[in-house]
Design an enzyme around this catalytic site. Structure first.
Site, mmCIF file in Angstrom:
data_model
loop_
_atom_site.group_PDB
_atom_site.id
_atom_site.type_symbol
_atom_site.label_atom_id
_atom_site.label_comp_id
_atom_site.label_asym_id
_atom_site.label_seq_id
_atom_site.Cartn_x
_atom_site.Cartn_y
_atom_site.Cartn_z
ATOM 1 C CG ASN A 142 57.828 32.828 27.325
ATOM 2 O OD1 ASN A 142 58.169 32.319 26.261
ATOM 3 N ND2 ASN A 142 57.817 32.153 28.450
ATOM 4 C CB THR A 157 57.747 39.043 32.369
ATOM 5 O OG1 THR A 157 56.501 38.855 33.034
ATOM 6 C CG2 THR A 157 58.588 40.043 33.144
ATOM 7 N N PRO A 191 32.388 39.881 29.550
ATOM 8 C CG PRO A 191 30.615 38.373 29.487
ATOM 9 C CD PRO A 191 31.138 39.549 30.252
ATOM 10 C CE1 TYR A 215 55.355 32.267 41.036
ATOM 11 C CE2 TYR A 215 54.109 31.641 39.086
ATOM 12 C CZ TYR A 215 55.010 32.478 39.717
ATOM 13 O OH TYR A 215 55.553 33.526 39.022
ATOM 14 N N GLY A 274 38.896 33.543 33.357
ATOM 15 C CA GLY A 274 39.794 34.606 32.910
ATOM 16 C C GLY A 274 40.142 34.464 31.441
ATOM 17 C CB ALA A 275 39.608 36.029 28.631
ATOM 18 C CE LYS A 281 54.932 36.810 29.385
ATOM 19 N NZ LYS A 281 54.241 35.622 29.899
ATOM 20 C CG ASP A 295 54.361 31.823 29.182
ATOM 21 O OD1 ASP A 295 55.162 31.497 30.081
ATOM 22 O OD2 ASP A 295 54.129 33.004 28.875
ATOM 23 N N GLY A 327 50.431 26.311 40.065
ATOM 24 C CA GLY A 327 51.129 26.865 38.904
ATOM 25 C C GLY A 327 52.638 26.704 38.921
ATOM 26 C CB SER A 362 63.063 33.920 36.087
ATOM 27 O OG SER A 362 61.735 33.629 35.700
HETATM 28 P P1 NAP Z 1 46.181 39.205 32.870
HETATM 29 O O1 NAP Z 1 46.669 39.189 31.478
HETATM 30 O O2 NAP Z 1 46.084 40.485 33.610
HETATM 31 O O3 NAP Z 1 44.736 38.465 32.881
HETATM 32 C C1 NAP Z 1 43.999 38.304 34.065
HETATM 33 C C2 NAP Z 1 42.589 37.841 33.750
HETATM 34 O O4 NAP Z 1 41.921 37.676 34.999
HETATM 35 C C3 NAP Z 1 41.749 38.819 32.940
HETATM 36 O O5 NAP Z 1 40.833 38.123 32.147
HETATM 37 C C4 NAP Z 1 41.024 39.602 34.040
HETATM 38 O O6 NAP Z 1 39.805 40.150 33.636
HETATM 39 C C5 NAP Z 1 40.754 38.495 35.033
HETATM 40 N N1 NAP Z 1 40.540 39.019 36.382
HETATM 41 C C6 NAP Z 1 41.361 39.831 37.090
HETATM 42 N N2 NAP Z 1 40.833 40.088 38.293
HETATM 43 C C7 NAP Z 1 39.630 39.450 38.336
HETATM 44 C C8 NAP Z 1 38.590 39.353 39.304
HETATM 45 N N3 NAP Z 1 38.689 39.973 40.487
HETATM 46 N N4 NAP Z 1 37.506 38.592 39.003
HETATM 47 C C9 NAP Z 1 37.407 37.961 37.813
HETATM 48 N N5 NAP Z 1 38.342 38.030 36.856
HETATM 49 C C10 NAP Z 1 39.450 38.758 37.110
HETATM 50 O O7 NAP Z 1 47.105 38.281 33.804
HETATM 51 P P2 NAP Z 1 47.909 36.947 33.391
HETATM 52 O O8 NAP Z 1 49.253 37.327 32.895
HETATM 53 O O9 NAP Z 1 47.030 36.116 32.533
HETATM 54 O O10 NAP Z 1 48.135 36.273 34.832
HETATM 55 C C11 NAP Z 1 47.047 35.810 35.590
HETATM 56 C C12 NAP Z 1 47.522 34.945 36.760
HETATM 57 O O11 NAP Z 1 48.221 33.804 36.283
HETATM 58 C C13 NAP Z 1 48.476 35.629 37.732
HETATM 59 O O12 NAP Z 1 48.145 35.229 39.029
HETATM 60 C C14 NAP Z 1 49.836 35.103 37.362
HETATM 61 O O13 NAP Z 1 50.715 35.059 38.456
HETATM 62 C C15 NAP Z 1 49.482 33.698 36.916
HETATM 63 N N6 NAP Z 1 50.445 33.170 35.937
HETATM 64 C C16 NAP Z 1 51.131 32.047 36.259
HETATM 65 C C17 NAP Z 1 52.030 31.507 35.367
HETATM 66 C C18 NAP Z 1 52.781 30.275 35.724
HETATM 67 O O14 NAP Z 1 53.800 29.994 35.109
HETATM 68 N N7 NAP Z 1 52.304 29.514 36.669
HETATM 69 C C19 NAP Z 1 52.235 32.126 34.115
HETATM 70 C C20 NAP Z 1 51.504 33.282 33.818
HETATM 71 C C21 NAP Z 1 50.602 33.800 34.746
HETATM 72 P P3 NAP Z 1 39.671 41.696 33.180
HETATM 73 O O15 NAP Z 1 40.190 41.741 31.781
HETATM 74 O O16 NAP Z 1 38.218 41.969 33.308
HETATM 75 O O17 NAP Z 1 40.532 42.497 34.133
#
Ligand code: NAP
Length: 300
Positions: free
Chosen positions: A88, A63, A161, A237, A134-135, A67, A109, A258, A18
């Protein structure tokens, strides 16, 4: 506007793109300013926010892990921040008559993700069934934008789930508020065995992110069952081309990384802070700089 004081709060704040992104936007628009990193532990959020606003900050990005918690400290929330249940971007507005400040909380976002989608993907959303892996926090922003765009259906595939139930129940509330027809389902990732019914797949898990770049969130053989017209979007990314996106390209499907989501959430925040429009030519220049940065040092 004289000097634009901006920054990002998080804890810990490691490698963020950023500062580079916003420095390029300021330079491109000929605005003087700074974008600083403020590492705030959760128990210091409120007092440090007050200090920063008194120091004349115009705005902040927010971040992990602030958030959701930061919402309580806002005077006003944008409809999208309210829907997504996360902020955010903060804008500080000096209140000339009262001598104080008004803090508004936004979620860029959502718009960042939607602006990053190819136009043909957006046009097809009302007839598209999408699979989201993912969720977590980013899946919620993605879901909010897709419900708003009246996507036909979204299935979340997750490893646990029971832990992810709230995404679909919160999604039902968003649907109701927006009067959107989007159908929402939640399934266990291990039960997914055929992707032929999905128009697109979105990875919101961190699986495949640097340094674990050999990993992928889904078995490569499953990708083969996607329709020929399908696309795969990986929110990661770092690296720009994950194993998932390499496999997608190898079978001739459209792959999206991303980087544009990151850029557009920043552009949308910057437009709120500066009241200026960022032209496409500047977005392209910023993309070029960020790409170069990521290619030369993927971990920074
Ligand atoms: P988060 O809130 O921690 O959520 C991650 C999700 O992935 C959860 O549902 C988690 O499940 C699941 N997960 C983690 N490890 C896993 C595995 N080994 N197998 C299956 N599921 C798994 O993270 P987030 O903030 O959403 O970010 C997730 C990704 O998106 C990161 O890589 C981040 O860099 C990217 N991102 C990119 C942008 C962009 O602007 N491009 C913006 C935001 C995020 P559990 O709950 O079971 O742990």
């Amino acid at each position: 506007m004289d000097f634009l004081k901006l920054g990002i709060i998080g804890y810990p704040l490691t490698h963020s793109l950023s500062p580079l992104l916003h420095a390029e936007l300021m330079r491109g628009l000929g605005l003087a300013g700074e974008y600083a990193k403020y590492e705030l532990p959760p128990d210091q959020l409120r007092p440090r926010l007050r200090e920063l606003e008194q120091q004349g900050l115009r705005g902040l990005n927010v971040t992990i892990p602030h958030k959701v918690a930061v919402m309580q400290a806002m005077d006003w929330l944008s409809p999208q921040a309210e829907l997504a249940g996360a902020v955010n971007t903060i804008v500080f507005e000096a209140q000339a008559d009262e001598g104080g400040f008004k803090r508004s909380g936004h979620n860029t976002d959502i718009a960042g993700f939607m602006r990053s989608l190819p136009p043909q993907v957006v046009a097809a959303l009302p007839h598209s069934h999408l699979l989201i892996l993912g969720a977590g926090g980013s899946a919620r922003a993605v879901m909010t934008g897709l419900i708003e765009a009246r996507t036909q259906a979204i299935t979340f595939a997750v490893r646990n789930p029971a832990k992810a139930l709230s995404i679909t129940s919160d999604g039902q509330l968003i649907k109701k508020t927006l009067n959107s027809p989007t159908q929402l389902n939640l399934v266990a990732l291990e039960t997914v065995s055929d992707l032929s019914g999905f128009a697109g797949l979105i990875n919101t898990t961190p699986v495949g992110m640097y340094p674990q770049i050999e990993d992928g969130p889904i078995a490569p053989s499953l990708l083969d069952s996607l329709p020929e017209t399908a696309w795969v979007y990986d929110l990661i990314y770092r690296p720009l081309e994950t194993r998932l996106l390499q496999q997608t390209q190898a079978i001739g499907l459209t792959a999206v990384n991303g980087l544009d989501m990151l850029i557009y959430q920043g552009v949308c925040a910057f437009e709120l802070w500066s009241s200026r429009q960022v032209p496409d030519t500047l977005v392209n220049a910023v993309r070029h700089s960020l790409q170069q940065q990521l290619e030369t040092s993927p971990h920074h």
